[in-house]
Design an enzyme around this catalytic site. Structure first.
Site, PDB file in Angstrom:
ATOM      1  N   ARG A 135      -5.911  -5.959 -10.379  1.00 51.52           N
ATOM      2  CA  ARG A 135      -6.640  -6.616  -9.991  1.00 51.52           C
ATOM      3  C   ARG A 135      -7.476  -6.128 -10.349  1.00 51.52           C
ATOM      4  O   ARG A 135      -8.049  -4.681  -9.523  1.00 51.52           O
ATOM      5  CB  ARG A 135      -6.473  -6.875  -8.841  1.00 51.52           C
ATOM      6  N   ASP A 162      -2.303  -1.837  -4.191  1.00 47.62           N
ATOM      7  CA  ASP A 162      -3.160  -2.484  -3.314  1.00 47.62           C
ATOM      8  C   ASP A 162      -4.147  -1.207  -3.673  1.00 47.62           C
ATOM      9  O   ASP A 162      -3.208  -0.051  -3.548  1.00 47.62           O
ATOM     10  CB  ASP A 162      -3.649  -2.696  -2.177  1.00 47.62           C
ATOM     11  N   MET A 163      -5.238  -0.734  -3.990  1.00 50.43           N
ATOM     12  CA  MET A 163      -5.941   0.499  -4.333  1.00 50.43           C
ATOM     13  C   MET A 163      -6.731   0.511  -2.290  1.00 50.43           C
ATOM     14  O   MET A 163      -7.684  -0.473  -1.920  1.00 50.43           O
ATOM     15  CB  MET A 163      -7.100   0.405  -4.479  1.00 50.43           C
ATOM     16  N   ARG A 177     -11.571  -4.711   8.554  1.00 45.63           N
ATOM     17  CA  ARG A 177     -12.457  -5.019   7.164  1.00 45.63           C
ATOM     18  C   ARG A 177     -12.862  -6.434   6.985  1.00 45.63           C
ATOM     19  O   ARG A 177     -14.070  -6.465   6.676  1.00 45.63           O
ATOM     20  CB  ARG A 177     -11.573  -5.333   6.260  1.00 45.63           C
ATOM     21  N   ARG A 178     -12.233  -7.429   7.023  1.00 48.50           N
ATOM     22  CA  ARG A 178     -12.893  -8.874   7.104  1.00 48.50           C
ATOM     23  C   ARG A 178     -14.025  -8.861   7.550  1.00 48.50           C
ATOM     24  O   ARG A 178     -15.173  -9.649   6.906  1.00 48.50           O
ATOM     25  CB  ARG A 178     -11.910 -10.446   7.013  1.00 48.50           C
ATOM     26  N   LYS A 209     -14.699  -5.598  -5.936  1.00 48.16           N
ATOM     27  CA  LYS A 209     -15.557  -4.848  -5.448  1.00 48.16           C
ATOM     28  C   LYS A 209     -14.940  -3.512  -4.822  1.00 48.16           C
ATOM     29  O   LYS A 209     -15.897  -2.654  -4.780  1.00 48.16           O
ATOM     30  CB  LYS A 209     -16.631  -5.418  -4.190  1.00 48.16           C
ATOM     31  N   GLY A 210     -14.069  -3.891  -4.078  1.00 44.89           N
ATOM     32  CA  GLY A 210     -14.410  -2.320  -2.601  1.00 44.89           C
ATOM     33  C   GLY A 210     -14.679  -2.870  -1.792  1.00 44.89           C
ATOM     34  O   GLY A 210     -15.408  -3.426  -1.247  1.00 44.89           O
ATOM     35  N   ALA A 211     -13.462  -1.916  -0.682  1.00 35.37           N
ATOM     36  CA  ALA A 211     -13.412  -2.853   0.806  1.00 35.37           C
ATOM     37  C   ALA A 211     -13.915  -2.153   2.038  1.00 35.37           C
ATOM     38  O   ALA A 211     -13.750  -2.030   3.165  1.00 35.37           O
ATOM     39  CB  ALA A 211     -12.367  -3.379   1.081  1.00 35.37           C
ATOM     40  N   LYS A 223       1.152  -0.851  -0.325  1.00 38.02           N
ATOM     41  CA  LYS A 223      -0.173   0.054  -0.091  1.00 38.02           C
ATOM     42  C   LYS A 223       0.692   1.614   0.162  1.00 38.02           C
ATOM     43  O   LYS A 223       1.907   1.549   0.414  1.00 38.02           O
ATOM     44  CB  LYS A 223      -0.696  -0.105   1.269  1.00 38.02           C
ATOM     45  N   HIS A 247     -14.962 -13.931  -3.852  1.00 39.21           N
ATOM     46  CA  HIS A 247     -14.847 -15.154  -3.356  1.00 39.21           C
ATOM     47  C   HIS A 247     -16.374 -15.500  -3.599  1.00 39.21           C
ATOM     48  O   HIS A 247     -17.266 -16.137  -2.996  1.00 39.21           O
ATOM     49  CB  HIS A 247     -14.971 -14.994  -1.793  1.00 39.21           C
TER      50      HIS A 247
HETATM   51  P1  FDA Z   1     -19.226 -10.173  -1.435  1.00 41.22           P
HETATM   52  O1  FDA Z   1     -17.682  -9.613   0.556  1.00 41.22           O
HETATM   53  O2  FDA Z   1     -19.583  -9.599  -1.882  1.00 41.22           O
HETATM   54  O3  FDA Z   1     -19.381 -11.837  -1.207  1.00 41.22           O
HETATM   55  C1  FDA Z   1     -20.688 -12.096  -1.847  1.00 41.22           C
HETATM   56  C2  FDA Z   1     -20.818 -13.569  -1.596  1.00 41.22           C
HETATM   57  O4  FDA Z   1     -19.447 -14.829  -1.649  1.00 41.22           O
HETATM   58  C3  FDA Z   1     -21.268 -13.558  -0.261  1.00 41.22           C
HETATM   59  O5  FDA Z   1     -22.585 -14.026  -0.478  1.00 41.22           O
HETATM   60  C4  FDA Z   1     -20.976 -15.387  -0.278  1.00 41.22           C
HETATM   61  O6  FDA Z   1     -21.833 -16.212  -0.974  1.00 41.22           O
HETATM   62  C5  FDA Z   1     -20.026 -15.925  -0.804  1.00 41.22           C
HETATM   63  N1  FDA Z   1     -18.865 -15.228   0.686  1.00 41.22           N
HETATM   64  C6  FDA Z   1     -17.573 -13.904   0.519  1.00 41.22           C
HETATM   65  N2  FDA Z   1     -16.990 -14.392   1.423  1.00 41.22           N
HETATM   66  C7  FDA Z   1     -17.662 -15.660   1.305  1.00 41.22           C
HETATM   67  C8  FDA Z   1     -16.653 -16.610   3.231  1.00 41.22           C
HETATM   68  N3  FDA Z   1     -15.798 -15.950   3.567  1.00 41.22           N
HETATM   69  N4  FDA Z   1     -17.054 -17.396   3.028  1.00 41.22           N
HETATM   70  C9  FDA Z   1     -18.463 -18.693   2.429  1.00 41.22           C
HETATM   71  N5  FDA Z   1     -19.054 -17.076   1.606  1.00 41.22           N
HETATM   72  C10 FDA Z   1     -18.100 -16.559   0.983  1.00 41.22           C
HETATM   73  N6  FDA Z   1     -10.518  -4.158  -1.468  1.00 41.22           N
HETATM   74  C11 FDA Z   1     -10.035  -3.023  -1.922  1.00 41.22           C
HETATM   75  O7  FDA Z   1     -10.908  -1.856  -1.592  1.00 41.22           O
HETATM   76  N7  FDA Z   1      -8.364  -2.885  -2.671  1.00 41.22           N
HETATM   77  C12 FDA Z   1      -7.739  -3.709  -2.734  1.00 41.22           C
HETATM   78  O8  FDA Z   1      -6.455  -3.755  -2.732  1.00 41.22           O
HETATM   79  C13 FDA Z   1      -8.150  -4.874  -2.467  1.00 41.22           C
HETATM   80  N8  FDA Z   1      -7.505  -5.992  -2.536  1.00 41.22           N
HETATM   81  C14 FDA Z   1      -7.754  -7.125  -2.791  1.00 41.22           C
HETATM   82  C15 FDA Z   1      -6.996  -8.170  -2.932  1.00 41.22           C
HETATM   83  C16 FDA Z   1      -7.905 -10.226  -2.846  1.00 41.22           C
HETATM   84  C17 FDA Z   1      -7.397 -11.123  -3.270  1.00 41.22           C
HETATM   85  C18 FDA Z   1      -8.800  -9.581  -2.646  1.00 41.22           C
HETATM   86  C19 FDA Z   1     -10.007 -11.899  -2.863  1.00 41.22           C
HETATM   87  C20 FDA Z   1      -9.859  -8.743  -2.039  1.00 41.22           C
HETATM   88  C21 FDA Z   1      -9.273  -7.409  -1.978  1.00 41.22           C
HETATM   89  N9  FDA Z   1     -10.485  -6.735  -1.788  1.00 41.22           N
HETATM   90  C22 FDA Z   1      -9.789  -5.231  -1.958  1.00 41.22           C
HETATM   91  C23 FDA Z   1     -11.451  -6.993  -0.770  1.00 41.22           C
HETATM   92  C24 FDA Z   1     -12.536  -6.716  -1.990  1.00 41.22           C
HETATM   93  O9  FDA Z   1     -12.268  -5.317  -2.444  1.00 41.22           O
HETATM   94  C25 FDA Z   1     -13.992  -7.349  -1.457  1.00 41.22           C
HETATM   95  O10 FDA Z   1     -13.938  -5.958  -0.116  1.00 41.22           O
HETATM   96  C26 FDA Z   1     -13.194  -8.280  -0.399  1.00 41.22           C
HETATM   97  O11 FDA Z   1     -13.512  -9.032  -1.217  1.00 41.22           O
HETATM   98  C27 FDA Z   1     -15.708  -8.716  -1.015  1.00 41.22           C
HETATM   99  O12 FDA Z   1     -15.906  -8.965  -1.403  1.00 41.22           O
HETATM  100  P2  FDA Z   1     -16.182 -10.196  -2.236  1.00 41.22           P
HETATM  101  O13 FDA Z   1     -16.070  -9.995  -3.861  1.00 41.22           O
HETATM  102  O14 FDA Z   1     -15.684 -11.309  -2.140  1.00 41.22           O
HETATM  103  O15 FDA Z   1     -17.569 -10.601  -2.358  1.00 41.22           O
END
Ligand code: FDA
Length: 304
Positions: free
Chosen positions: A181, A133-134, A285-286, A184-186, A99, A224
């Protein structure tokens, strides 16, 4: 309703400087070790090697937030360099994520640029890749400006685009050819700059994924979400996009079976491995993303 409140509490806690500082002294707690691979480079390398054995590739991130002095930023830079050296020594299939605020972006842009050049020179020496990372919206433009500057000299650097931002489709178009990469955004962002509705975020996510893949650019789809993954699989099949042009990414400790399954299906699956003593903000955040994870945090309260 309860989910929104808990999400906001976790996001608020993630931004608390006092809690983040205090947590550095606690050691990994509350079940954080399920999503953070220890506090040292050695523990991160051990995790990477063990995932490599299962057919997964990795990226490691030395956690660090709220860097406000040049000394801290220089220390973080040295740590990134040491991490790249350790990856090379260990032979792990692994690159580096970092970062820019850790490297002094909020202190002095030129100083941060200098730190990045040192890291990228080391990565180049080891033929490795660095992902920026963003972070939150306040750092988005600065991050993209720095990436553009660095891309004039280095090919081994890319960044992240967040689907929740209104600006992202245009950013992806402007970054044709750059390894991105897509996530969705965290962070918690305002409705002026970011979609608040999950359906809109998901739609924009697919829009930017399609855009980057069709432009022939290397794309990391970091999610995920099995629905998004299924749609991507269908899309690449339909358009004859080679598996060399994209990879899936997931976070360490999350949906582990699915990670292995995707690798067994022949997709490149990269696991993002965070490590270090500055784990609190990342862990919060997780929890904000998935309140169900609170169960393991509560269990962790009692087991260390
Ligand atoms: P979302 O959280 O919308 O989940 C969608 C569905 O997936 C859920 O409804 C469920 O069904 C399933 N699911 C999700 N988690 C689960 C679990 N633990 N167990 C079972 N099912 C589950 N953000 C950012 O702002 N800057 C960054 O640089 C990064 N970098 C980054 C790297 C990597 C490798 C990843 C995977 C993610 C990031 N992120 C990030 C975080 C990202 O923006 C986001 O907040 C998370 O990935 C959560 O969103 P999802 O796309 O996983 O889906």
């Amino acid at each position: 309703m309860i989910e929104t409140i808990s999400k906001n509490i976790f996001l608020y806690a993630s931004q608390s400087r006092a809690l983040n500082t205090a947590a550095k002294k606690w050691g990994l707690r509350f079940g954080a070790s399920q999503v953070v691979a220890g506090e040292t480079i050695e523990s991160a390398m051990k995790a990477a090697k063990s995932l490599n054995e299962k057919g997964l590739v990795c990226t490691v991130d030395h956690l660090g937030e709220f860097v406000s002095s040049r000394e801290e930023a220089s220390e973080a830079t040295e740590y990134c360099i040491r991490t790249l050296d350790s990856i090379a020594e260990s032979g792990a299939q692994c690159n580096l994520s970092l970062k820019l605020t850790q490297l002094g972006l909020d202190i002095d842009v030129d100083f941060c640029l200098h730190n990045m050049r040192r890291i990228l020179d080391t990565a180049k020496k080891h033929q490795n890749f660095v992902r920026i990372d963003m972070e939150d919206y306040a750092h988005c433009q600065m991050t993209l400006d720095m990436l553009r500057e660095l891309r004039k000299e280095y090919e081994n650097v890319g960044t992240v685009i967040q689907a929740y931002l209104h600006r992202s489709l245009q950013d992806v178009k402007d970054l044709k050819g750059v390894p991105l990469r897509l996530v969705k955004g965290a962070y918690k962002e305002s409705p002026e700059v970011a979609y608040q509705d999950k359906k809109q975020v998901d739609e924009n996510y697919m829009r930017i994924i399609r855009e980057h893949l069709l432009s022939g650019s290397y794309t990391a789809i970091a999610t995920h979400d099995h629905n998004i993954i299924a749609k991507v699989k269908e899309f690449v099949e339909e358009h004859g996009i080679s598996r060399d042009q994209f990879e899936f990414q997931m976070l360490y400790g999350i949906r582990k079976e699915m990670q292995v399954q995707l690798a067994e299906e022949g997709y490149t699956m990269r696991v993002y491995i965070p490590f270090g003593n500055d784990w609190f903000g990342y862990f919060m955040r997780r929890l904000a993303e998935r309140p169900q994870n609170v169960a393991f945090a509560i269990k962790g309260l009692f087991s260390k």
